[in-house]
Design a protein around this motif. Structure first.
Motif, mmCIF file in Angstrom:
data_model
loop_
_atom_site.group_PDB
_atom_site.id
_atom_site.type_symbol
_atom_site.label_atom_id
_atom_site.label_comp_id
_atom_site.label_asym_id
_atom_site.label_seq_id
_atom_site.Cartn_x
_atom_site.Cartn_y
_atom_site.Cartn_z
ATOM 1 N N ARG A 109 25.714 12.260 -13.730
ATOM 2 C CA ARG A 109 26.886 11.407 -13.700
ATOM 3 C C ARG A 109 27.185 10.890 -12.278
ATOM 4 O O ARG A 109 28.213 10.278 -12.029
ATOM 5 C CB ARG A 109 28.104 12.180 -14.231
ATOM 6 N N GLY A 110 26.284 11.163 -11.307
ATOM 7 C CA GLY A 110 26.405 10.639 -9.944
ATOM 8 C C GLY A 110 26.820 11.661 -8.908
ATOM 9 O O GLY A 110 26.981 11.320 -7.739
ATOM 10 N N TYR A 111 26.979 12.824 -9.272
ATOM 11 C CA TYR A 111 27.343 13.865 -8.330
ATOM 12 C C TYR A 111 26.103 14.363 -7.625
ATOM 13 O O TYR A 111 24.977 14.175 -8.113
ATOM 14 C CB TYR A 111 28.072 15.014 -9.040
ATOM 15 N N ALA A 112 26.299 15.064 -6.446
ATOM 16 C CA ALA A 112 25.187 15.618 -5.671
ATOM 17 C C ALA A 112 25.576 17.018 -5.224
ATOM 18 O O ALA A 112 26.759 17.304 -5.034
ATOM 19 C CB ALA A 112 24.850 14.753 -4.459
ATOM 20 N N VAL A 113 24.580 17.812 -4.983
ATOM 21 C CA VAL A 113 24.781 19.179 -4.494
ATOM 22 C C VAL A 113 24.178 19.244 -3.084
ATOM 23 O O VAL A 113 22.983 18.928 -2.922
ATOM 24 C CB VAL A 113 24.121 20.210 -5.417
ATOM 25 N N VAL A 114 25.020 19.612 -2.111
ATOM 26 C CA VAL A 114 24.579 19.662 -0.709
ATOM 27 C C VAL A 114 24.433 21.130 -0.321
ATOM 28 O O VAL A 114 25.372 21.929 -0.514
ATOM 29 C CB VAL A 114 25.590 18.938 0.223
ATOM 30 N N ARG A 115 23.265 21.439 0.246
ATOM 31 C CA ARG A 115 23.013 22.815 0.668
ATOM 32 C C ARG A 115 22.560 22.810 2.112
ATOM 33 O O ARG A 115 21.928 21.872 2.595
ATOM 34 C CB ARG A 115 21.913 23.464 -0.187
ATOM 35 N N ARG A 116 22.829 23.859 2.768
ATOM 36 C CA ARG A 116 22.336 24.077 4.115
ATOM 37 C C ARG A 116 20.928 24.642 4.029
ATOM 38 O O ARG A 116 20.492 25.056 2.961
ATOM 39 C CB ARG A 116 23.290 25.023 4.834
ATOM 40 N N PRO A 117 20.228 24.672 5.105
ATOM 41 C CA PRO A 117 18.847 25.174 5.055
ATOM 42 C C PRO A 117 18.735 26.578 4.497
ATOM 43 O O PRO A 117 17.726 26.932 3.876
ATOM 44 C CB PRO A 117 18.424 25.114 6.534
ATOM 45 N N ASP A 118 19.796 27.379 4.665
ATOM 46 C CA ASP A 118 19.722 28.746 4.121
ATOM 47 C C ASP A 118 20.057 28.779 2.642
ATOM 48 O O ASP A 118 20.090 29.843 2.027
ATOM 49 C CB ASP A 118 20.657 29.676 4.899
ATOM 50 N N GLY A 119 20.317 27.622 2.070
ATOM 51 C CA GLY A 119 20.582 27.537 0.643
ATOM 52 C C GLY A 119 22.021 27.638 0.262
ATOM 53 O O GLY A 119 22.371 27.469 -0.909
ATOM 54 N N SER A 120 22.895 27.854 1.230
ATOM 55 C CA SER A 120 24.307 27.972 0.881
ATOM 56 C C SER A 120 24.880 26.589 0.644
ATOM 57 O O SER A 120 24.421 25.601 1.212
ATOM 58 C CB SER A 120 25.082 28.684 2.000
ATOM 59 N N LEU A 121 25.840 26.512 -0.258
ATOM 60 C CA LEU A 121 26.458 25.247 -0.622
ATOM 61 C C LEU A 121 27.439 24.806 0.470
ATOM 62 O O LEU A 121 28.115 25.638 1.092
ATOM 63 C CB LEU A 121 27.205 25.400 -1.964
ATOM 64 N N VAL A 122 27.493 23.481 0.651
ATOM 65 C CA VAL A 122 28.452 22.888 1.602
ATOM 66 C C VAL A 122 29.692 22.522 0.807
ATOM 67 O O VAL A 122 29.611 21.700 -0.140
ATOM 68 C CB VAL A 122 27.872 21.644 2.312
ATOM 69 N N ARG A 123 30.807 23.162 1.161
ATOM 70 C CA ARG A 123 32.030 22.933 0.410
ATOM 71 C C ARG A 123 33.112 22.191 1.237
ATOM 72 O O ARG A 123 34.022 21.637 0.660
ATOM 73 C CB ARG A 123 32.577 24.285 -0.076
ATOM 74 N N THR A 124 32.987 22.266 2.573
ATOM 75 C CA THR A 124 33.993 21.600 3.439
ATOM 76 C C THR A 124 33.261 20.710 4.442
ATOM 77 O O THR A 124 32.055 20.905 4.709
ATOM 78 C CB THR A 124 34.839 22.647 4.205
ATOM 79 N N PRO A 125 33.972 19.753 5.031
ATOM 80 C CA PRO A 125 33.329 18.865 6.022
ATOM 81 C C PRO A 125 32.803 19.640 7.209
ATOM 82 O O PRO A 125 31.769 19.281 7.778
ATOM 83 C CB PRO A 125 34.449 17.901 6.405
ATOM 84 N N ASP A 126 33.476 20.678 7.586
ATOM 85 C CA ASP A 126 33.016 21.443 8.752
ATOM 86 C C ASP A 126 31.654 22.073 8.501
ATOM 87 O O ASP A 126 30.896 22.321 9.437
ATOM 88 C CB ASP A 126 34.045 22.512 9.119
ATOM 89 N N GLU A 127 31.379 22.342 7.299
ATOM 90 C CA GLU A 127 30.087 22.988 6.989
ATOM 91 C C GLU A 127 28.982 21.948 6.882
ATOM 92 O O GLU A 127 27.822 22.296 6.695
ATOM 93 C CB GLU A 127 30.198 23.757 5.660
ATOM 94 N N GLY A 128 29.286 20.645 6.988
ATOM 95 C CA GLY A 128 28.283 19.601 6.801
ATOM 96 C C GLY A 128 27.620 19.167 8.080
ATOM 97 O O GLY A 128 27.194 18.019 8.178
#
Length: 408
Positions: free
Chosen positions: A359-378
C-alpha cells in the motif's frame, strides 16, 4: 384234670400216663377236619379202612380209621375231603389216630370257591403285583427245570429249547407233580435251584390235567415260595386254558411247556439271520455314504473353482466400490483442506507486513537490523524495504517537509 404228682422216688406206671393221655385227648370230642388223602389202603371184605390225611399247606398228617360205610368209593389218594372224626388214643400201642364217623369228598365247585378266596387273599397282599415281576435273562447260563421224571413236559421244554439254542444247559429237578407230596417236593426243588448261582431262570412245568390234578400248583405254600425266590420263575402248567395260582405269581406265565421253551432262550438261527441282515444294511449304508462322498470329491474342484471365482468377483467388486468411495472421500477431504488453506492464506496475507508495504509503506532498518522509529535514529546508512524489494540509503536525521533523508 388233676395234675399228677410224681418224682424219681415215686414214679407213676405207664398205664396211668396212657390213661391220662387218653382222657385228655378224648376231651377234644368230634370235629370236622379238612385235608387231602395222602395214603389210602382199601382192604376188601374188612370192616375198617385206614388212610393218612395230610394238610395241603404243611408237612403234617394224621392217621384216620374209617368204619364200614364211612369211606366213599370215589375217594382216592390225592382227593380233598372233610372228615368228622374224634381222636382215639390206643393204650396198647401208645398211638393216636382219628376215628371217622362221617366223610365228604370236596366237590369241584367248593374247590374252585376255595381257590378264588385264596386268590383274593394273596392278591390283597400284593403277591401278584406287576411291580414284583422280574425280567428274564436274554441268554441264561443254566436253566433250572422242575418237572415230573421222564414226563412229556420235560421233553417239550428241553427239546424245544435246545432246538432254538443248541447246547442250552439244564439243571433238572424231578419231583411229584400231583398227589400229597407234590407241594413239598416242588418247594424243596425250587429252593435248591434258587440257591444255585449258576441257575439264571427256573421253569416249573407240567402237562395238562383236571382241577384236582393241578391243585398243588395253586397251593399257598408254593405260591409264597415262588414270590420269595430271588431267581426269575416261569410257570408252564398244563394247557392254555389251565390257570393255576402259580401263573399269577410267576415272573412269566407260559401257555404250555413248549411256549416256555420259546420264551426262556432266543432262537439262535433267527438271531443269526437278524445279525446278517443288520450287517447287510450296515454295509449298504456305508457303500451309499462312500458313493456320495466320491461324487462330492469328483465335483469338488469344479465347485471350488466356481465358488472361488464367484467369491473373487464379489471381493473385486467390493474392493472397487471401496476404492471409489475412498477416492471420493479423499478428494472431498483434499478440497476441504485446500479451501481451508486458501482461507488461511488470505487471512495471513491480510495480516502480513507485505500487504502494508504494497500500500506504499516502507520499513527502514539500521545496519544492525533494528527498526528506525524516530528521526533521530535515521542518521547514517540505512536499509529501506518497500513492496518491490529493498535498497540502501543514507539519512542525516533532519526533518524536511515531513520526510526523512534522501535516496542514495
Amino acid at each position: 384234670m388233676a395234675r399228677l404228682e410224681t418224682s424219681a422216688e415215686a414214679p407213676v406206671p405207664v398205664r396211668v400216663v396212657a390213661i391220662k393221655l387218653s382222657e385228655y385227648i378224648g376231651r377234644l370230642g368230634e370235629i370236622w377236619i379238612d385235608g387231602q388223602v395222602a395214603q389210602l389202603t382199601r382192604r376188601p371184605g374188612q370192616a375198617t379202612q385206614f388212610l393218612t390225611l395230610r394238610d395241603p399247606d404243611a408237612n403234617i398228617s394224621l392217621s384216620v380209621t374209617c368204619g364200614r360205610g364211612v369211606l366213599p368209593d370215589t375217594v382216592a389218594e390225592g382227593s380233598r375231603i372233610v372228615v368228622k372224626a374224634r381222636p382215639d388214643y390206643w393204650l396198647e400201642r401208645g398211638s393216636l389216630s382219628m376215628r371217622a364217623v362221617e366223610m365228604r369228598q370236596v366237590g369241584l365247585g367248593e374247590l374252585l370257591a376255595r381257590l378264588e378266596q385264596l386268590k383274593k387273599l394273596l392278591a390283597a397282599e400284593g403277591l401278584f403285583a406287576a411291580s414284583h415281576k422280574r425280567p428274564l435273562p436274554f441268554l441264561p447260563r443254566t436253566i433250572g427245570l422242575i418237572t415230573g421224571r421222564a414226563s412229556a413236559a420235560e421233553r417239550d421244554v428241553v427239546e424245544n429249547a435246545r432246538r432254538r439254542m443248541p447246547g442250552a444247559r439244564f439243571r433238572l429237578e424231578n419231583v411229584a407233580t400231583q398227589g400229597a407230596s407234590a407241594v413239598n417236593e416242588i418247594v424243596d426243588a425250587l429252593q435248591r435251584l434258587d440257591r444255585d448261582r449258576e441257575v439264571d431262570v427256573i421253569v416249573i412245568a407240567r402237562g395238562g390235567g383236571s382241577v384236582e390234578d393241578l391243585l398243588p400248583f395253586s397251593n399257598e405254600t408254593l405260591v409264597r415260595a415262588v414270590h420269595a425266590a430271588f431267581t426269575p420263575v416261569v410257570s408252564a402248567i398244563g394247557h392254555e386254558q389251565d390257570r393255576p395260582l402259580l401263573d399269577l405269581v410267576a415272573d412269566l406265565a407260559a401257555s404250555t411247556p413248549t411256549d416256555a421253551a420259546k420264551r426262556i432262550v432266543p432262537d439262535l438261527a433267527q438271531e443269526q439271520d437278524e445279525i446278517a441282515e443288520l450287517r447287510r444294511r450296515a454295509r449298504a449304508c456305508v457303500h451309499r455314504r462312500i458313493e456320495r462322498e466320491q461324487e462330492l470329491m469328483a465335483n469338488l474342484p469344479g465347485r471350488l473353482r466356481t465358488t472361488l471365482r464367484g467369491r473373487l468377483d464379489r471381493q473385486r467388486d467390493e474392493a472397487g466400490v471401496a476404492r471409489d468411495r475412498l477416492r471420493a472421500r479423499v478428494r472431498t477431504m483434499v478440497d476441504a483442506g485446500a479451501a481451508d488453506l486458501e482461507h488461511v492464506r488470505a487471512r495471513i496475507r491480510a495480516l502480513s507486513p507485505q500487504a502494508t508495504l504494497e500500500r506504499g509503506y516502507a520499513v527502514v532498518r539500521r545496519p544492525d537490523g533494528s527498526l528506525v522509529r524516530t528521526p533521530d535514529e535515521g542518521r547514517g546508512p540505512l536499509r529501506i524495504r518497500v513492496a518491490g524489494g529493498e535498497f540502501a540509503a543514507t539519512g542525516d536525521g533532519a526533518v524536511a517537509g515531513g520526510t526523512v533523508g534522501s535516496p542514495a
